[in-house]
Design an enzyme around this catalytic site. Sequence first.
Site, PDB file in Angstrom:
ATOM      1  N   ASN A 103       7.221   1.768  -3.189  1.00  0.00           N
ATOM      2  CA  ASN A 103       7.444   2.349  -1.912  1.00  0.00           C
ATOM      3  C   ASN A 103       6.140   1.829  -0.948  1.00  0.00           C
ATOM      4  O   ASN A 103       5.037   2.424  -1.161  1.00  0.00           O
ATOM      5  CB  ASN A 103       7.368   3.624  -1.802  1.00  0.00           C
ATOM      6  CG  ASN A 103       7.664   4.271  -0.379  1.00  0.00           C
ATOM      7  OD1 ASN A 103       7.864   3.400   0.486  1.00  0.00           O
ATOM      8  ND2 ASN A 103       7.894   5.550  -0.353  1.00  0.00           N
TER       9      ASN A 103
ATOM     10  N   LYS B  37       5.649   1.970   2.021  1.00  0.00           N
ATOM     11  CA  LYS B  37       5.525   2.919   3.131  1.00  0.00           C
ATOM     12  C   LYS B  37       4.983   2.072   4.463  1.00  0.00           C
ATOM     13  O   LYS B  37       5.704   0.941   4.710  1.00  0.00           O
ATOM     14  CB  LYS B  37       4.419   4.127   2.813  1.00  0.00           C
ATOM     15  CG  LYS B  37       4.689   4.653   1.455  1.00  0.00           C
ATOM     16  CD  LYS B  37       3.896   5.904   1.079  1.00  0.00           C
ATOM     17  CE  LYS B  37       4.243   6.509  -0.155  1.00  0.00           C
ATOM     18  NZ  LYS B  37       3.535   7.936  -0.454  1.00  0.00           N
TER      19      LYS B  37
ATOM     20  N   HIS C 178      12.467  11.308   1.723  1.00  0.00           N
ATOM     21  CA  HIS C 178      11.145  11.461   1.067  1.00  0.00           C
ATOM     22  C   HIS C 178      10.280  12.189   1.790  1.00  0.00           C
ATOM     23  O   HIS C 178      10.650  12.936   3.013  1.00  0.00           O
ATOM     24  CB  HIS C 178      10.343   9.998   1.435  1.00  0.00           C
ATOM     25  CG  HIS C 178       9.080   9.781   0.779  1.00  0.00           C
ATOM     26  ND1 HIS C 178       7.875  10.435   1.059  1.00  0.00           N
ATOM     27  CD2 HIS C 178       8.992   8.787  -0.344  1.00  0.00           C
ATOM     28  CE1 HIS C 178       6.860  10.124   0.260  1.00  0.00           C
ATOM     29  NE2 HIS C 178       7.587   9.008  -0.678  1.00  0.00           N
TER      30      HIS C 178
ATOM     31  N   GLU D  31       7.479  12.615   2.837  1.00  0.00           N
ATOM     32  CA  GLU D  31       6.710  12.228   4.078  1.00  0.00           C
ATOM     33  C   GLU D  31       7.557  12.405   5.470  1.00  0.00           C
ATOM     34  O   GLU D  31       7.254  12.646   6.536  1.00  0.00           O
ATOM     35  CB  GLU D  31       6.117  10.948   4.147  1.00  0.00           C
ATOM     36  CG  GLU D  31       4.942  11.010   3.102  1.00  0.00           C
ATOM     37  CD  GLU D  31       4.616   9.732   2.390  1.00  0.00           C
ATOM     38  OE1 GLU D  31       5.294   8.810   2.651  1.00  0.00           O
ATOM     39  OE2 GLU D  31       3.715   9.711   1.598  1.00  0.00           O
TER      40      GLU D  31
ATOM     41  N   GLU E  46       8.601  14.190  -6.707  1.00  0.00           N
ATOM     42  CA  GLU E  46       7.355  14.053  -6.574  1.00  0.00           C
ATOM     43  C   GLU E  46       6.974  15.294  -5.932  1.00  0.00           C
ATOM     44  O   GLU E  46       7.044  15.894  -4.968  1.00  0.00           O
ATOM     45  CB  GLU E  46       7.204  13.094  -5.218  1.00  0.00           C
ATOM     46  CG  GLU E  46       8.038  11.492  -5.407  1.00  0.00           C
ATOM     47  CD  GLU E  46       7.440  10.594  -4.521  1.00  0.00           C
ATOM     48  OE1 GLU E  46       7.313   9.674  -4.931  1.00  0.00           O
ATOM     49  OE2 GLU E  46       7.347  10.977  -3.227  1.00  0.00           O
TER      50      GLU E  46
ATOM     51  N   GLY F 101      -0.355  10.257  -3.187  1.00  0.00           N
ATOM     52  CA  GLY F 101      -1.498   9.591  -2.476  1.00  0.00           C
ATOM     53  C   GLY F 101      -2.805  10.553  -2.587  1.00  0.00           C
ATOM     54  O   GLY F 101      -3.851  10.122  -2.000  1.00  0.00           O
TER      55      GLY F 101
ATOM     56  N   SER G 257       0.852   9.596  -7.449  1.00  0.00           N
ATOM     57  CA  SER G 257      -0.309   9.090  -7.918  1.00  0.00           C
ATOM     58  C   SER G 257      -0.082   8.319  -9.513  1.00  0.00           C
ATOM     59  O   SER G 257      -0.881   8.502 -10.276  1.00  0.00           O
ATOM     60  CB  SER G 257      -1.413  10.040  -7.965  1.00  0.00           C
ATOM     61  OG  SER G 257      -1.620  10.543  -6.961  1.00  0.00           O
TER      62      SER G 257
HETATM   63  O1  G3H Z   1       7.054   7.084  -2.526  1.00  0.00           O
HETATM   64  C1  G3H Z   1       6.093   6.959  -3.391  1.00  0.00           C
HETATM   65  C2  G3H Z   1       5.473   8.412  -3.412  1.00  0.00           C
HETATM   66  O2  G3H Z   1       5.200   8.972  -2.387  1.00  0.00           O
HETATM   67  C3  G3H Z   1       4.030   8.414  -4.370  1.00  0.00           C
HETATM   68  O3  G3H Z   1       2.941   7.643  -3.674  1.00  0.00           O
HETATM   69  O4  G3H Z   1       1.867   6.599  -5.478  1.00  0.00           O
HETATM   70  O5  G3H Z   1       0.596   6.812  -3.419  1.00  0.00           O
HETATM   71  O6  G3H Z   1       0.959   9.008  -4.662  1.00  0.00           O
HETATM   72  P1  G3H Z   1       1.448   7.444  -4.393  1.00  0.00           P
END
Ligand code: G3H
Length: 233
Positions: A10, A12, A96, A98, A149, A155, A195
Amino acid sequence: RCEHQSFVGNWKLNKTVREAAALVTSLQTLVADVTDVEIVVAPVFTGLSAVAQALAGGDIRLAAQDVFWEDSGAFTGEVSPGMLKDVGCDYVIIGHSERRQYFSETNENAKALRSERTGKTGAVVKDHVLNGIVGLSADQITSTVIAYEPVWAIGTGHNATPDQAQEVHALIRSLLSEIYSPDVASQVRIQYGGSVKPDNAAALIAQPDVDGALVGTASWEAESFAQIVKVVC
Ligand code: G3H
């Protein structure tokens, strides 16, 4: 078990069109020998077309990061499921955390029902899973990937432990088993996200109910995402 593993990168809110095409081209080279796991990348909308062209003929699949449930009409700023298919998407990420945190989203079920192959449902497990899958048929749920998640792991560099992930994944699978059947539940891929990095992916994916990963930060560089994809199979 390798065929059941699925890894989504992803991206983002990152990557220009040129950067997106370059990233996926590097990734293709690095994972050229990986044939047994599913690999998906999710660029921003503006990168979809260029990434689809770069991926043409290859095994890496394309996802969008969001979708609206209507086909067309006066919905300024939105993109429909058919439009995502038209540009080459097989998947879309839905619900998601977010989207919930920054855009007050609560409507993942309407999106899931309108998207034939879709992405993720849920972070706060039981309610999100149940609300997200209402009305999905057994065929639809087996082509859906669910991602767990923990929000505190996204993150932050602090992943759930393999045991913590397994406990929640087993709960999700048991919910699916009750709603559908054990057979259907066993076919649904349940990814862990939060993460995931090259040095923790193996232990997470070794858990019996962890069927791959939804990777954010570590997917923004081809090398680290390729290392994660190659960690098990
Ligand atoms: O969509 C992916 C996740 O929100 C995980 O993000 O690997 O940066 O923690 P991350």
